[in-house]
Design a protein around this motif. Structure first.
Motif, short mmCIF file in Angstrom:
data_model
loop_
_atom_site.label_atom_id
_atom_site.label_comp_id
_atom_site.label_asym_id
_atom_site.label_seq_id
_atom_site.Cartn_x
_atom_site.Cartn_y
_atom_site.Cartn_z
N ILE A 158 31.03 -4.29 -41.94
CA ILE A 158 30.79 -2.85 -41.98
C ILE A 158 30.14 -2.48 -40.64
CG2 ILE A 158 29.57 -0.98 -43.13
CD1 ILE A 158 29.57 -2.73 -45.65
N LYS A 159 30.87 -1.70 -39.89
CA LYS A 159 30.39 -1.38 -38.55
C LYS A 159 30.00 0.09 -38.39
CE LYS A 159 32.41 -5.22 -36.34
NZ LYS A 159 31.60 -6.23 -36.86
N THR A 160 30.54 0.94 -39.26
CA THR A 160 30.26 2.37 -39.11
C THR A 160 29.75 2.93 -40.43
OG1 THR A 160 32.48 3.04 -39.78
CG2 THR A 160 32.14 2.58 -37.42
N PRO A 161 29.10 4.07 -40.41
CA PRO A 161 28.63 4.71 -41.65
C PRO A 161 29.79 5.07 -42.59
CG PRO A 161 27.53 5.69 -39.76
CD PRO A 161 28.56 4.75 -39.23
N VAL A 162 30.93 5.39 -42.07
CA VAL A 162 32.09 5.72 -42.91
C VAL A 162 32.52 4.50 -43.70
CG1 VAL A 162 34.50 6.45 -42.87
CG2 VAL A 162 32.85 7.57 -41.36
N GLN A 163 32.53 3.33 -43.04
CA GLN A 163 32.88 2.10 -43.76
C GLN A 163 31.86 1.81 -44.85
OE1 GLN A 163 33.03 -0.66 -40.47
NE2 GLN A 163 35.29 -0.55 -40.34
N LEU A 164 30.60 2.06 -44.61
CA LEU A 164 29.55 1.84 -45.60
C LEU A 164 29.79 2.72 -46.83
CD1 LEU A 164 26.87 0.54 -46.41
CD2 LEU A 164 25.71 2.44 -45.27
N VAL A 165 30.11 3.98 -46.63
CA VAL A 165 30.37 4.90 -47.74
C VAL A 165 31.59 4.43 -48.53
CG1 VAL A 165 31.07 7.25 -48.32
CG2 VAL A 165 29.26 6.87 -46.65
N VAL A 166 32.63 3.99 -47.84
CA VAL A 166 33.85 3.52 -48.51
C VAL A 166 33.54 2.28 -49.36
CG1 VAL A 166 36.12 2.48 -48.13
CG2 VAL A 166 35.43 4.52 -46.84
N VAL A 167 32.76 1.35 -48.86
CA VAL A 167 32.41 0.13 -49.61
C VAL A 167 31.57 0.47 -50.83
CG1 VAL A 167 31.07 -2.00 -49.50
CG2 VAL A 167 32.64 -1.43 -47.65
N ILE A 168 30.62 1.37 -50.69
CA ILE A 168 29.77 1.77 -51.83
C ILE A 168 30.62 2.45 -52.91
CG2 ILE A 168 27.92 3.32 -52.56
CD1 ILE A 168 26.52 2.68 -49.90
N LEU A 169 31.48 3.37 -52.52
CA LEU A 169 32.34 4.03 -53.50
C LEU A 169 33.28 3.03 -54.18
CD1 LEU A 169 33.27 7.39 -51.72
CD2 LEU A 169 31.81 7.06 -53.72
N ALA A 170 33.84 2.12 -53.41
CA ALA A 170 34.75 1.13 -53.99
C ALA A 170 34.01 0.22 -54.96
CB ALA A 170 35.40 0.31 -52.88
N SER A 171 32.75 -0.11 -54.67
CA SER A 171 31.99 -1.00 -55.57
C SER A 171 31.71 -0.34 -56.91
CB SER A 171 30.70 -1.46 -54.90
OG SER A 171 29.82 -0.36 -54.72
N PHE A 172 31.73 1.00 -56.98
CA PHE A 172 31.56 1.69 -58.25
C PHE A 172 32.90 2.01 -58.92
CE2 PHE A 172 27.39 2.83 -56.42
CZ PHE A 172 26.59 2.42 -57.47
N LEU A 173 33.85 2.46 -58.13
CA LEU A 173 35.11 2.92 -58.70
C LEU A 173 36.01 1.79 -59.19
CD1 LEU A 173 35.96 5.86 -56.27
CD2 LEU A 173 35.02 5.97 -58.58
N VAL A 174 36.03 0.66 -58.53
CA VAL A 174 36.91 -0.43 -58.94
C VAL A 174 36.50 -0.97 -60.32
CG1 VAL A 174 37.64 -2.79 -58.39
CG2 VAL A 174 37.65 -1.03 -56.61
N PRO A 175 35.22 -1.31 -60.59
CA PRO A 175 34.88 -1.78 -61.95
C PRO A 175 35.11 -0.72 -63.02
CG PRO A 175 33.12 -2.32 -60.41
CD PRO A 175 34.09 -1.45 -59.68
N ILE A 176 34.82 0.54 -62.70
CA ILE A 176 35.04 1.59 -63.69
C ILE A 176 36.53 1.71 -63.99
CG2 ILE A 176 34.95 4.10 -64.04
CD1 ILE A 176 32.23 4.03 -62.58
#
Length: 171
Positions: free
Chosen positions: A14-32
C-alpha cells in the motif's frame, strides 16, 4: 574478512492513501458478500409463500406456542368430570386392576424404598397404623410417593381398593 550486513527496508504494497481506502473497503465488503451468498444458497429452497400449508398462520402459531404458562394469583378450579367418577362410584372397584395399572410399577419392584407388595415384614408396621392412615397416605401421598400413586385420574375409591388389595397380599 568483513561481513556486510545487508538489511532491506520493509515495504508495504500500500503506497498511497487511495490504495489504503480500497484495502479497508475490500476487507469489509468481501466477507459480507461471502456471508450473503452463503445465506442465499442455504435459504434458496425454502417455500415461504402463504399457500404453503407449513406457513399458514395457525401452523406457525402451533409450532412456536410456549410449552406452559405462568399464572399469577388464583388458578381457576379444575374442570370436574362427573361421568367417570359417577361410573366408578356406582359399581365395585377391582383393587387388583387398579394395583396393576397404577401401583405395581413401584410396589412390584420396591422402587424408591416403597414396600413391595406381599412383603409381610415391610407392610406389618404400616398395616398396624390402620386402614384410614393407609388410605390417607395413598390418596395424599407420603415421602417419595406422589398422591394417588401419580395417577390423578384415579378416584379415592379406586385408590382405597388398591390399598385393600396390597394389604390382602401382605397378610
Amino acid at each position: 574478512m568483513t561481513e556486510e550486513l545487508h538489511v532491506e527496508a520493509h515495504q508495504s504494497f500500500i503506497k498511497t492513501p487511495v490504495q489504503l481506502v480500497v484495502v479497508i473497503l475490500a476487507s469489509f465488503l468481501v466477507p459480507i458478500s461471502i456471508i450473503v451468498a452463503i445465506s442465499q444458497y442455504v435459504t434458496s429452497g425454502l417455500d415461504t409463500s402463504p399457500s404453503n400449508p407449513l406457513m399458514a398462520e395457525d401452523a406457525v402459531a402451533k409450532r412456536i406456542k410456549p410449552a406452559g404458562e405462568v399464572v399469577l394469583g388464583e388458578a381457576p378450579p379444575p374442570a370436574a368430570a362427573p361421568a367417570p367418577a359417577a361410573a366408578a362410584a356406582a359399581g365395585p372397584v377391582d383393587g387388583k386392576a387398579v394395583y396393576d395399572k397404577a401401583c405395581a410399577a413401584c410396589h412390584g419392584a420396591g422402587v424408591m424404598n416403597s414396600p413391595k407388595a406381599g412383603d409381610k415384614a415391610a407392610w406389618g408396621p404400616r398395616i398396624a397404623q390402620g386402614k384410614p392412615t393407609l388410605y390417607e397416605h395413598a390418596i395424599k401421598g407420603i415421602r417419595l410417593m406422589p398422591a394417588k400413586g401419580g395417577n390423578a385420574a384415579l378416584s379415592d375409591n379406586e385408590v382405597k381398593a388398591a390399598v385393600d388389595h396390597m394389604v390382602g397380599l401382605a397378610k
